[in-house]
Design a protein around this motif. Structure first.
Motif, PDB file in Angstrom:
ATOM      1  N   UNK A  59       0.846  -1.187   0.000  1.00 41.36           N
ATOM      2  CA  UNK A  59       0.000   0.000   0.000  1.00 41.36           C
ATOM      3  C   UNK A  59       0.881   1.236   0.000  1.00 41.36           C
ATOM      4  N   UNK A  60       0.422   2.268  -0.688  1.00 41.90           N
ATOM      5  CA  UNK A  60       1.137   3.540  -0.714  1.00 41.90           C
ATOM      6  C   UNK A  60       0.118   4.662  -0.587  1.00 41.90           C
ATOM      7  N   UNK A  61       0.521   5.752   0.052  1.00 40.64           N
ATOM      8  CA  UNK A  61      -0.366   6.896   0.257  1.00 40.64           C
ATOM      9  C   UNK A  61       0.368   8.164  -0.132  1.00 40.64           C
ATOM     10  N   UNK A  62      -0.296   9.001  -0.924  1.00 38.82           N
ATOM     11  CA  UNK A  62       0.310  10.248  -1.383  1.00 38.82           C
ATOM     12  C   UNK A  62      -0.353  11.434  -0.683  1.00 38.82           C
ATOM     13  N   UNK A  63       0.454  12.219   0.018  1.00 41.10           N
ATOM     14  CA  UNK A  63      -0.035  13.401   0.732  1.00 41.10           C
ATOM     15  C   UNK A  63      -1.202  13.087   1.665  1.00 41.10           C
ATOM     16  N   UNK A  64      -1.166  11.953   2.317  1.00 40.70           N
ATOM     17  CA  UNK A  64      -2.209  11.585   3.283  1.00 40.70           C
ATOM     18  C   UNK A  64      -1.984  12.392   4.554  1.00 40.70           C
ATOM     19  N   UNK A  65      -2.923  13.253   4.911  1.00 47.02           N
ATOM     20  CA  UNK A  65      -2.685  14.206   5.991  1.00 47.02           C
ATOM     21  C   UNK A  65      -3.299  13.825   7.326  1.00 47.02           C
ATOM     22  N   UNK A  66      -4.259  12.932   7.318  1.00 50.92           N
ATOM     23  CA  UNK A  66      -4.929  12.576   8.567  1.00 50.92           C
ATOM     24  C   UNK A  66      -4.211  11.408   9.239  1.00 50.92           C
ATOM     25  N   UNK A 105       4.833   6.025   2.312  1.00 50.77           N
ATOM     26  CA  UNK A 105       4.268   7.368   2.400  1.00 50.77           C
ATOM     27  C   UNK A 105       4.984   8.249   1.378  1.00 50.77           C
ATOM     28  N   UNK A 106       4.206   8.773   0.452  1.00 49.13           N
ATOM     29  CA  UNK A 106       4.758   9.542  -0.659  1.00 49.13           C
ATOM     30  C   UNK A 106       4.415  11.011  -0.479  1.00 49.13           C
ATOM     31  N   UNK A 107       5.434  11.869  -0.491  1.00 54.36           N
ATOM     32  CA  UNK A 107       5.185  13.298  -0.393  1.00 54.36           C
ATOM     33  C   UNK A 107       4.940  13.751   1.036  1.00 54.36           C
ATOM     34  N   UNK A 108       4.034  14.722   1.185  1.00 56.58           N
ATOM     35  CA  UNK A 108       3.801  15.380   2.470  1.00 56.58           C
ATOM     36  C   UNK A 108       2.695  14.678   3.241  1.00 56.58           C
ATOM     37  N   UNK A 109       3.037  13.572   3.890  1.00 51.89           N
ATOM     38  CA  UNK A 109       2.058  12.799   4.653  1.00 51.89           C
ATOM     39  C   UNK A 109       2.151  13.139   6.135  1.00 51.89           C
ATOM     40  N   UNK A 110       1.131  12.733   6.868  1.00 53.39           N
ATOM     41  CA  UNK A 110       1.146  12.870   8.328  1.00 53.39           C
ATOM     42  C   UNK A 110       2.308  12.066   8.899  1.00 53.39           C
ATOM     43  N   UNK A 111       2.676  12.403  10.114  1.00 51.37           N
ATOM     44  CA  UNK A 111       3.791  11.738  10.781  1.00 51.37           C
ATOM     45  C   UNK A 111       3.344  10.366  11.292  1.00 51.37           C
ATOM     46  N   UNK A 138       1.976  -5.981  -6.536  1.00 46.88           N
ATOM     47  CA  UNK A 138       1.008  -4.920  -6.810  1.00 46.88           C
ATOM     48  C   UNK A 138       1.102  -3.849  -5.726  1.00 46.88           C
ATOM     49  N   UNK A 139       1.189  -2.594  -6.143  1.00 47.51           N
ATOM     50  CA  UNK A 139       1.246  -1.465  -5.219  1.00 47.51           C
ATOM     51  C   UNK A 139      -0.018  -0.631  -5.395  1.00 47.51           C
ATOM     52  N   UNK A 140      -0.853  -0.590  -4.361  1.00 47.85           N
ATOM     53  CA  UNK A 140      -2.084   0.203  -4.393  1.00 47.85           C
ATOM     54  C   UNK A 140      -1.760   1.613  -3.917  1.00 47.85           C
ATOM     55  N   UNK A 141      -2.035   2.594  -4.752  1.00 49.50           N
ATOM     56  CA  UNK A 141      -1.721   3.989  -4.445  1.00 49.50           C
ATOM     57  C   UNK A 141      -3.004   4.751  -4.117  1.00 49.50           C
ATOM     58  N   UNK A 142      -3.031   5.347  -2.921  1.00 50.90           N
ATOM     59  CA  UNK A 142      -4.180   6.130  -2.451  1.00 50.90           C
ATOM     60  C   UNK A 142      -3.772   7.591  -2.377  1.00 50.90           C
TER      61      UNK A 142
END
Length: 271
Positions: free
Chosen positions: A121-128, A149-155, A213-217
């Motif tokens: 799983x991958x998440x782009x700019x996930x802030x919550x 975690x891709x880009x500006x994600x939550x800590x 497979x990489x699922x990008x959210x």
């Protein structure tokens, strides 16, 4: 080593309180974990806090005793303090009776390889942070290789993310990267990049998923940028039967993860 702390002005108390802030966590390379359940999950996964902080006068619990013994054997520090100080540290009036200070671990993407697992799983700019923790929990549930975690994600080391992960933060591979690094990682590893989208998308049920497979959210409010969607090898759509036009980001990731998992398992010949 065991110490007792009673003063709010004690430097250790000030340090623990500072770990509620992302800037101080990054600077110190440490984060807080609250509650016996999470601390026990960490111990079972092979991670121990460098400091174990317990409320004085707490009810005895065999798991706390085991945890204390493990931390002491590993050279960690055991501290006791008042419930009021624990409440001050956590910002909660009903703080748990035990806290741990953990060292942050390496999150370099190069540590992971797409071939290490059939599903990621991958998440782009996930802030919550709650969504982030939920995605970690999903990774654990489906046996994914990890969360990127891709880009500006939550800590991922914030108290909210750790709590929402229900202990999965200790068991799931975790990496942080920018878009170029992430895309290069998928391409070099021969991974299929999949995203929920309306752009030239096929139904998510029965789609031609392939391992790894990489699922990008994408981001909760904006979704994925068009240029990122265009780079995906497969774009799938999920039907919205009611008035909602989309799912929560973490929920969408979970739905897709289980569909991909089922597809890959069905495609694998039984031994």
């Amino acid at each position: 080593m065991r110490r007792h702390i009673t003063g709010f002005s004690n430097p250790r108390v000030k340090h623990w309180r500072s770990l509620r802030d992302k800037k101080h966590r990054r600077r110190a390379g440490e984060f807080l974990v609250e509650g016996l359940r999470l601390l026990e999950d960490a111990r079972e996964s092979g991670r121990l806090p460098r400091e174990l902080i317990m409320a004085e006068g707490r009810d005895p619990h065999p798991l706390v005793v085991q945890l204390e013994q493990a931390v002491a054997a590993a050279g960690g520090t055991i501290l006791t303090t008042t419930p009021d100080i624990l409440a001050k540290v956590t910002g909660k009036s009903n703080a748990q009776s035990v806290l741990g200070v953990f060292e942050e671990w390496e999150t370099d993407l190069a540590r992971l390889k797409p071939a290490d697992a059939p599903l990621w799983l991958a998440a782009q700019d996930l802030r919550d942070p709650g969504n982030l923790g939920t995605m970690l929990r999903t990774c654990d549930a489906v046996g994914a290789g990890g969360l990127i975690l891709v880009g500006d994600c939550a800590d991922p080391f914030s108290a909210e993310a750790v709590r929402a992960s229900m202990g999965a933060c200790f068991t799931v591979g975790l990496a942080r990267a920018n878009w170029e690094e992430f895309l290069g990682w998928t391409r070099a590893g021969g991974a299929q990049l999949v995203a929920a989208s309306l752009r030239d998308a096929v139904p998510y049920r029965g789609a031609p998923y392939a391992a790894p497979c990489v699922i990008l959210v994408g981001n909760e409010s904006r979704g994925l940028p068009d240029v990122y969607e265009a780079e995906c090898d497969l774009r799938v759509t999920m039907p919205m039967r009611g008035r909602a036009d989309s799912l929560n980001a973490a929920v969408a990731g979970a739905v897709l993860a289980y569909e991909v998992l089922a597809s890959l398992e069905n495609a694998t010949p039984a031994k």
